[in-house]
Design an enzyme around this catalytic site. Sequence first.
Site, PDB file in Angstrom:
ATOM      1  N   VAL A 175     -20.903 -12.902 -12.346  1.00  0.00           N
ATOM      2  CA  VAL A 175     -20.445 -14.258 -12.052  1.00  0.00           C
ATOM      3  C   VAL A 175     -19.256 -14.276 -11.099  1.00  0.00           C
ATOM      4  O   VAL A 175     -18.919 -15.315 -10.543  1.00  0.00           O
ATOM      5  CB  VAL A 175     -20.091 -15.057 -13.334  1.00  0.00           C
ATOM      6  CG1 VAL A 175     -21.317 -15.285 -14.181  1.00  0.00           C
ATOM      7  CG2 VAL A 175     -18.993 -14.366 -14.141  1.00  0.00           C
ATOM      8  N   SER A 176     -18.621 -13.124 -10.883  1.00  0.00           N
ATOM      9  CA  SER A 176     -17.518 -13.080  -9.924  1.00  0.00           C
ATOM     10  C   SER A 176     -17.336 -11.653  -9.445  1.00  0.00           C
ATOM     11  O   SER A 176     -17.580 -10.704 -10.191  1.00  0.00           O
ATOM     12  CB  SER A 176     -16.216 -13.590 -10.552  1.00  0.00           C
ATOM     13  OG  SER A 176     -15.207 -13.738  -9.571  1.00  0.00           O
ATOM     14  N   SER A 177     -16.927 -11.530  -8.191  1.00  0.00           N
ATOM     15  CA  SER A 177     -16.731 -10.193  -7.639  1.00  0.00           C
ATOM     16  C   SER A 177     -15.645 -10.243  -6.582  1.00  0.00           C
ATOM     17  O   SER A 177     -15.281 -11.304  -6.086  1.00  0.00           O
ATOM     18  CB  SER A 177     -18.034  -9.666  -7.030  1.00  0.00           C
ATOM     19  OG  SER A 177     -18.419 -10.444  -5.917  1.00  0.00           O
TER      20      SER A 177
END
Length: 325
Positions: free
Chosen positions: A95-97
């Site tokens: 969901v996030s990087s």
Amino acid sequence: MGAYDAETDRLAVAAREALVREIDAEGAFAGDPVWREAFAAVPRHLFVPYYYVAGPRGYERRWGESPDPEARGRWVRGAYEDVPLATRLRDGELVSSSSQPSLMARMLAALAVGDGHRVLEVGAGTGYNAALLAHRLGAGDLVTTVDLEPEITESARRHLQAAGFHPAVVTGDGSRGVPERAPFDRIIATCELATVPRAWLAQCRPGARILTPLATGLLALTVRDASRGEGRFLPTPAHFVPLRGADRPEPGGVSLAGLPGRAREQETFRFLLALTRGTLDPQEACALWEREGMPERERYGVTVDGEHTWAWLDEPEGPYAWPLP
């Protein structure tokens, strides 16, 4: 976020210098060499106190405060590899990087930031990109970063403070912009969208530049006024986590059965498929792609004019044009 030991700090300095040399050698700073200084100055490891690395048994968590010195060394060296880092997982889904640094450098150079510009970043992530922007623009309240998830904005704010940067960090739907911080001279998105949100144009000054991932490409749009903008894609491929909160059509599977192998394997054909999803079927897209000489990304562009947004090949007036949401 705890302080790191002297050996970790030493490793971080050496790894950061090596990363900057690697990005420089790839020519990613060539468009605007000022970014070399920003990447040399901003410590990426402060923005990824932990991250996940895919392995044979799923994701392995690397942590900067591990009691094991070897594990800390792997963490800090990994923080400065020129790769995207998975920073948040939910039910096994990314969901996030933190984006690949060389791609970030190319995007920031293409953004053409000037002294005194007000910049909106859509997709706060770890806060690292906002820190690079804040370093470039120096003192002043010029950088705004927005994300839908409060836990992401809160951790980005902590990371930024730990690194000594203080841009405005806003929790909200990035597709709606941040009207209370407008007008902007530049907008950069670090998440994939299905179209160019009209709210962004309305929050830009005439002549502003918008750089956003779209259909596995990077679109550089020049804003003419509050309802009109136009621009072409950069040659660089780009794959980002989708923007959460925006109205997005479900991607769905596209069958490539029956298409020639040369098309199925080509990144530029997959880009055309993504850009014309819902308008051209794969066979039609393949026929066009071959007829037009397997066009590269920079032959495509997007126009926003009032309520209408469309993608095109070579010229906005056609003959090849496809509506976007």
